[in-house]
Design a protein around this motif. Structure first.
Motif, PDB file in Angstrom:
ATOM      1  N   GLY A  47       0.804  -1.305   0.135  1.00 61.59           N
ATOM      2  CA  GLY A  47       0.101   0.079   0.068  1.00 61.59           C
ATOM      3  C   GLY A  47       0.977   1.077   0.024  1.00 61.59           C
ATOM      4  N   GLY A  48       0.278   2.360  -0.564  1.00 59.92           N
ATOM      5  CA  GLY A  48       1.033   3.617  -0.638  1.00 59.92           C
ATOM      6  C   GLY A  48       1.714   3.939   0.518  1.00 59.92           C
ATOM      7  N   SER A  49       0.792   4.002   1.771  1.00 67.22           N
ATOM      8  CA  SER A  49       1.167   4.667   2.929  1.00 67.22           C
ATOM      9  C   SER A  49       2.754   3.906   3.467  1.00 67.22           C
ATOM     10  N   GLY A  50       2.658   2.800   3.266  1.00 72.05           N
ATOM     11  CA  GLY A  50       3.673   1.979   3.594  1.00 72.05           C
ATOM     12  C   GLY A  50       5.038   2.130   2.860  1.00 72.05           C
ATOM     13  N   VAL A  75       5.457   5.122   0.966  1.00 70.59           N
ATOM     14  CA  VAL A  75       5.975   6.460   1.523  1.00 70.59           C
ATOM     15  C   VAL A  75       6.939   6.358   2.787  1.00 70.59           C
ATOM     16  N   THR A 108      -7.322   6.506   3.128  1.00 74.23           N
ATOM     17  CA  THR A 108      -8.487   5.734   3.586  1.00 74.23           C
ATOM     18  C   THR A 108      -8.709   5.625   5.001  1.00 74.23           C
ATOM     19  N   VAL A 150      -1.215  14.080   2.786  1.00 72.37           N
ATOM     20  CA  VAL A 150      -0.505  14.058   1.553  1.00 72.37           C
ATOM     21  C   VAL A 150      -0.985  14.962   0.502  1.00 72.37           C
ATOM     22  N   ASN A 187      -4.014  -2.108  -5.187  1.00 72.40           N
ATOM     23  CA  ASN A 187      -4.354  -3.240  -4.266  1.00 72.40           C
ATOM     24  C   ASN A 187      -5.572  -3.858  -4.568  1.00 72.40           C
ATOM     25  N   ARG A 193      -8.597  -3.145  -4.492  1.00 74.85           N
ATOM     26  CA  ARG A 193      -9.768  -3.122  -3.511  1.00 74.85           C
ATOM     27  C   ARG A 193     -11.093  -2.439  -4.251  1.00 74.85           C
ATOM     28  N   VAL A 233     -12.477   0.486  -4.228  1.00 77.32           N
ATOM     29  CA  VAL A 233     -12.343   1.930  -4.085  1.00 77.32           C
ATOM     30  C   VAL A 233     -11.485   2.255  -5.593  1.00 77.32           C
ATOM     31  N   SER A 293     -12.270   7.022  -4.889  1.00 77.98           N
ATOM     32  CA  SER A 293     -11.683   8.506  -4.198  1.00 77.98           C
ATOM     33  C   SER A 293      -9.953   7.918  -4.096  1.00 77.98           C
ATOM     34  N   SER A 334      -6.633   9.787  -2.159  1.00 76.52           N
ATOM     35  CA  SER A 334      -5.975  11.027  -1.322  1.00 76.52           C
ATOM     36  C   SER A 334      -4.902  11.735  -2.251  1.00 76.52           C
ATOM     37  N   PHE A 335      -4.176  10.948  -2.971  1.00 76.85           N
ATOM     38  CA  PHE A 335      -3.111  11.609  -3.571  1.00 76.85           C
ATOM     39  C   PHE A 335      -2.839  10.751  -4.961  1.00 76.85           C
ATOM     40  N   GLY A 336      -2.566   9.331  -4.889  1.00 79.46           N
ATOM     41  CA  GLY A 336      -2.460   8.533  -5.986  1.00 79.46           C
ATOM     42  C   GLY A 336      -0.869   8.424  -6.316  1.00 79.46           C
ATOM     43  N   LEU A 337      -0.211   7.798  -5.334  1.00 77.66           N
ATOM     44  CA  LEU A 337       1.370   7.667  -5.709  1.00 77.66           C
ATOM     45  C   LEU A 337       1.597   6.882  -6.637  1.00 77.66           C
TER      46      LEU A 337
HETATM   47  O1  GMT Z   1      -4.272   3.230  -2.281  1.00 78.93           O
HETATM   48  C1  GMT Z   1      -4.411   2.451  -1.498  1.00 78.93           C
HETATM   49  O2  GMT Z   1      -5.208   1.850  -1.325  1.00 78.93           O
HETATM   50  C2  GMT Z   1      -3.398   2.333  -0.421  1.00 78.93           C
HETATM   51  C3  GMT Z   1      -3.259   3.241   0.424  1.00 78.93           C
HETATM   52  C4  GMT Z   1      -2.540   3.118   1.712  1.00 78.93           C
HETATM   53  O3  GMT Z   1      -2.973   3.633   2.734  1.00 78.93           O
HETATM   54  O4  GMT Z   1      -1.678   2.610   1.839  1.00 78.93           O
HETATM   55  O5  GMT Z   1      -2.932   4.367  -0.419  1.00 78.93           O
HETATM   56  C5  GMT Z   1      -3.089   5.991   0.299  1.00 78.93           C
HETATM   57  O6  GMT Z   1      -1.999   6.289   0.646  1.00 78.93           O
HETATM   58  C6  GMT Z   1      -1.278   6.882  -0.554  1.00 78.93           C
HETATM   59  C7  GMT Z   1       0.026   7.274  -0.083  1.00 78.93           C
HETATM   60  O7  GMT Z   1      -0.057   8.338   0.759  1.00 78.93           O
HETATM   61  C8  GMT Z   1      -1.612   7.678  -1.547  1.00 78.93           C
HETATM   62  O8  GMT Z   1      -1.144   7.960  -2.590  1.00 78.93           O
HETATM   63  C9  GMT Z   1      -3.134   7.203  -2.023  1.00 78.93           C
HETATM   64  O9  GMT Z   1      -3.614   7.843  -2.786  1.00 78.93           O
HETATM   65  C10 GMT Z   1      -4.121   6.823  -0.805  1.00 78.93           C
HETATM   66  N1  GMT Z   1      -5.129   5.685  -1.168  1.00 78.93           N
HETATM   67  C11 GMT Z   1      -6.403   6.379  -1.429  1.00 78.93           C
HETATM   68  O10 GMT Z   1      -6.799   7.614  -0.993  1.00 78.93           O
HETATM   69  C12 GMT Z   1      -7.292   5.159  -1.807  1.00 78.93           C
END
Ligand code: GMT
Length: 380
Positions: free
Chosen positions: A12-15, A17, A123, A151, A206, A208, A210, A281, A283-286
């Motif tokens: 996932g994007g948060s991990g 980053v 999310t 972000v 991933n 999902r 969304v 949705s 939040s950024f779209g890494l």
């Molecule tokens: O995109 C995902 O579903 C994974 C999610 C996560 O929490 O790991 O990504 C979110 O965080 C990313 C890093 O900041 C953003 O670039 C993604 O846009 C964000 N995903 C959503 O908002 C759906």
């Protein structure tokens, strides 16, 4: 500075980053301690400046749900004491900000004070966090963080709309490291994936709900009716099986490759002509930014923070969520003319360079300094 980073260790994007930030901070001389339940997927090398502390949750039959937050708080307390950690940075509010705050309070009993930065990723605010089951706890942990970052501007606004936030929220966007992407990297092995006359369209996520995976397939279906193309789907998740079935129903299985999770997304993006991100949705779209730095234009929905990254008519196009026909039309505008494609590819790369870690990391470092000094002054 000695910094503990809490994150999800998955794709996932948060991990991603959190991991990339930790690695970059270590390269700048900081000592980084990742605290999570598995070694983060993008963390390949541990060193004297990058440590990993695994959170174990012992199984006990009495517990219907094993208490991860408790184990995480305890691990944080132990790690912070043992290594003299000076600052805690938690990524994704649930349950990390909550567990981090508990650790802070436990440490205070021993006279140890540590500032906590919480980064909101999406999310944790837009989907899970504002569910009534979690909302009071998420609201509380955001307000108890010493510094809160989000972000994108859009996520900041949503956080202010959904929660009763009393803290200033600093916007620090996702980033890439431009030094990893140089023009002389030519070993794309494009021919393994497609014929010369075929355009390569890619989606990475991933899988999902969304992410609107059926829209990815339908957009590709529209594209391949007009020109020769292949779709590469990278990732794993609950919507994957349905996506495979949909391809079968549309009779396009021979044109779609499902690769599963990959640590080599740059290799795939390097030979891609177009990236699809039709999320409900985002939040950024890494993933879009990673596509762009690899010279891949983006067809996406016009939602959340995506317009802060994908510039309409420049790096790709934005359409209303679920407007598959418009996405097909826009994709064909880019793919049907090689000169236009080349222009969008270059634009995508140039805009992505604005998000280079060299520009973004100092923003985090400045906040760390500020949080550390404010905390120190208020406690000593
Ligand atoms: O995109 C995902 O579903 C994974 C999610 C996560 O929490 O790991 O990504 C979110 O965080 C990313 C890093 O900041 C953003 O670039 C993604 O846009 C964000 N995903 C959503 O908002 C759906």
């Amino acid at each position: 500075m000695k910094i503990a980073i809490v994150c999800y260790p998955t794709f996932g994007g948060s991990g991603v980053v959190a991991t990339e930030l930790g690695i970059a901070l270590a390269n700048r001389g900081h000592e980084i301690h990742f605290v999570t339940y598995r070694q983060p997927v993008r963390l390949e090398l541990l060193s004297n400046r990058i440590h990993f502390h695994e959170v174990h949750v012992p199984e006990y039959p009495l517990f219907h749900y094993q208490p991860y937050e408790l184990a995480l708080s305890s691990k944080l307390v132990d790690t912070i004491k043992l290594y003299g950690i000076e600052l805690l940075h938690v990524h994704y509010a649930i349950p990390h900000a909550y567990a981090g705050y508990m650790a802070k309070k436990i440490l205070e009993e021993d006279g140890i004070y540590i500032p906590m930065i919480t980064t909101l990723h999406g999310t944790d605010i837009t989907l899970v966090g504002n569910h009534p089951f979690y909302k009071p706890a998420v609201n509380f942990s955001i307000n108890k963080s010493d510094v809160v970052t989000s972000v994108s501007d859009d996520l900041k606004q949503k956080t202010l709309d959904f929660f009763d936030v009393k803290k200033e929220i600093e916007v620090i966007p996702n980033f890439i490291d431009k030094t990893k992407y140089s023009l002389d990297f030519t070993d794309c092995q494009r021919s393994l994936m497609a014929e010369d006359n075929e355009k390569i369209v890619t989606h990475i996520s991933n899988f999902r709900k969304v992410k609107h995976i059926p829209d990815v397939i339908h957009v590709f279906n529209g594209i391949q009716k007009q020109l020769e193309a292949k779709l590469i789907m990278v990732g794993e998740g609950p919507e994957k099986e349905h996506a495979e079935l949909l391809c079968e129903q549309l009779g396009i299985t021979d044109k779609v490759v499902f690769l599963g999770n990959s640590n080599e997304i740059d290799r795939v993006l390097c030979f891609s002509d177009l990236f699809l991100l039709p999320s409900k949705s985002e939040s950024f779209g890494l993933a879009a930014l990673e596509a762009m730095i690899n010279r891949t234009p983006v067809i996406s929905s016009n939602t959340g923070g995506i317009p802060e990254v994908n510039i309409h008519g420049v790096t790709g196009y934005l359409s209303d969520v679920s407007d598959v026909d418009d996405m097909v039309k826009n994709a064909l505008k880019i793919l049907s003319d090689d000169a236009v494609l080349a222009e969008f590819k270059e634009n995508a790369h140039q805009v992505a360079l604005n998000f280079d870690i060299k520009n973004v990391m100092p923003l985090y470092e400045a906040l760390y300094e500020k949080a550390y000094k404010a905390h120190y002054n208020s406690t000593y």
